[in-house]
Design a protein around this motif. Structure first.
Motif, PDB file in Angstrom:
ATOM      1  N   LEU A 293       0.823  -1.206   0.000  1.00  0.00           N
ATOM      2  CA  LEU A 293       0.000   0.000   0.000  1.00  0.00           C
ATOM      3  C   LEU A 293       0.861   1.261   0.000  1.00  0.00           C
ATOM      4  O   LEU A 293       0.523   2.252  -0.647  1.00  0.00           O
ATOM      5  N   TYR A 294       1.992   1.228   0.715  1.00  0.00           N
ATOM      6  CA  TYR A 294       2.892   2.371   0.739  1.00  0.00           C
ATOM      7  C   TYR A 294       3.468   2.616  -0.647  1.00  0.00           C
ATOM      8  O   TYR A 294       3.572   3.754  -1.091  1.00  0.00           O
ATOM      9  N   ARG A 295       3.842   1.543  -1.346  1.00  0.00           N
ATOM     10  CA  ARG A 295       4.414   1.675  -2.695  1.00  0.00           C
ATOM     11  C   ARG A 295       3.371   2.180  -3.693  1.00  0.00           C
ATOM     12  O   ARG A 295       3.722   2.874  -4.641  1.00  0.00           O
ATOM     13  N   LYS A 296       2.123   1.845  -3.499  1.00  0.00           N
ATOM     14  CA  LYS A 296       1.062   2.222  -4.433  1.00  0.00           C
ATOM     15  C   LYS A 296       0.269   3.441  -3.957  1.00  0.00           C
ATOM     16  O   LYS A 296      -0.797   3.722  -4.489  1.00  0.00           O
ATOM     17  N   ARG A 297       0.791   4.167  -2.976  1.00  0.00           N
ATOM     18  CA  ARG A 297       0.040   5.261  -2.376  1.00  0.00           C
ATOM     19  C   ARG A 297      -0.363   6.329  -3.385  1.00  0.00           C
ATOM     20  O   ARG A 297      -1.460   6.876  -3.309  1.00  0.00           O
TER      21      ARG A 297
ATOM     22  N   LEU B  15      -4.141   7.264  -4.099  1.00  0.00           N
ATOM     23  CA  LEU B  15      -4.579   8.645  -3.906  1.00  0.00           C
ATOM     24  C   LEU B  15      -5.237   9.180  -5.175  1.00  0.00           C
ATOM     25  O   LEU B  15      -6.288   9.832  -5.106  1.00  0.00           O
ATOM     26  N   ALA B  16      -4.643   8.913  -6.340  1.00  0.00           N
ATOM     27  CA  ALA B  16      -5.229   9.368  -7.605  1.00  0.00           C
ATOM     28  C   ALA B  16      -6.599   8.724  -7.831  1.00  0.00           C
ATOM     29  O   ALA B  16      -7.554   9.387  -8.261  1.00  0.00           O
ATOM     30  N   TYR B  17      -6.716   7.434  -7.541  1.00  0.00           N
ATOM     31  CA  TYR B  17      -7.989   6.731  -7.698  1.00  0.00           C
ATOM     32  C   TYR B  17      -9.051   7.317  -6.772  1.00  0.00           C
ATOM     33  O   TYR B  17     -10.178   7.583  -7.196  1.00  0.00           O
ATOM     34  N   CYS B  18      -8.674   7.537  -5.512  1.00  0.00           N
ATOM     35  CA  CYS B  18      -9.626   8.086  -4.551  1.00  0.00           C
ATOM     36  C   CYS B  18     -10.041   9.510  -4.939  1.00  0.00           C
ATOM     37  O   CYS B  18     -11.222   9.879  -4.823  1.00  0.00           O
ATOM     38  N   THR B  19      -9.086  10.305  -5.417  1.00  0.00           N
ATOM     39  CA  THR B  19      -9.397  11.663  -5.856  1.00  0.00           C
ATOM     40  C   THR B  19     -10.365  11.642  -7.028  1.00  0.00           C
ATOM     41  O   THR B  19     -11.331  12.412  -7.062  1.00  0.00           O
ATOM     42  N   GLU B  20     -10.117  10.757  -7.987  1.00  0.00           N
ATOM     43  CA  GLU B  20     -10.998  10.627  -9.143  1.00  0.00           C
ATOM     44  C   GLU B  20     -12.415  10.231  -8.713  1.00  0.00           C
ATOM     45  O   GLU B  20     -13.405  10.795  -9.192  1.00  0.00           O
ATOM     46  N   LYS B  21     -12.503   9.291  -7.799  1.00  0.00           N
ATOM     47  CA  LYS B  21     -13.821   8.847  -7.321  1.00  0.00           C
ATOM     48  C   LYS B  21     -14.528   9.957  -6.543  1.00  0.00           C
ATOM     49  O   LYS B  21     -15.749  10.100  -6.636  1.00  0.00           O
TER      50      LYS B  21
END
Length: 101
Positions: free
Chosen positions: A18-22, A26-32
């Motif tokens: 999760l740290y590596r893909k943060r 974050l981009a996915y959550c922002t888009e949603k």
């Protein structure tokens, strides 16, 4: 103890992943969140339009209710006129020459 080490290992691996893909997360959550906000605004606009239609339908029903006596009188006058004109129309029809029928 062995089970605890497995839990710690799996939790650590998941945390590292999760740290590596943060940034991606974050981009996915922002888009949603943006999509959710747009949907919320569209729903608000739709609700406003539905309320406007409802108000207009109520106004129309009230106007129709107010005009009902006039409409009833007009319908009665039309029926009376039709009753008066029918014998005249039949007489005219009977008086026409056979070639025009």
């Amino acid at each position: 103890m062995k089970k605890l080490l497995w839990v710690i290992g799996i939790t650590g691996a998941a945390g590292y992943y999760l740290y590596r893909k943060r940034d991606d997360i974050l981009a996915y959550c922002t888009e949603k969140m943006i999509q959710l906000e747009q949907t919320k605004n569209e729903l608000k606009d739709y609700s406003t339009k539905v309320q406007a239609v409802k108000d207009n339908a109520t106004k129309f029903a009230n106007e129709l209710q107010a005009a009902q006596p006039v409409l009833d009188s007009l319908t009665q006058d039309i029926q009376q006129y039709a009753d008066e004109i029918e014998p005249l129309a039949e007489k005219i029809q009977a008086d026409l020459p056979e070639s025009n029928n």
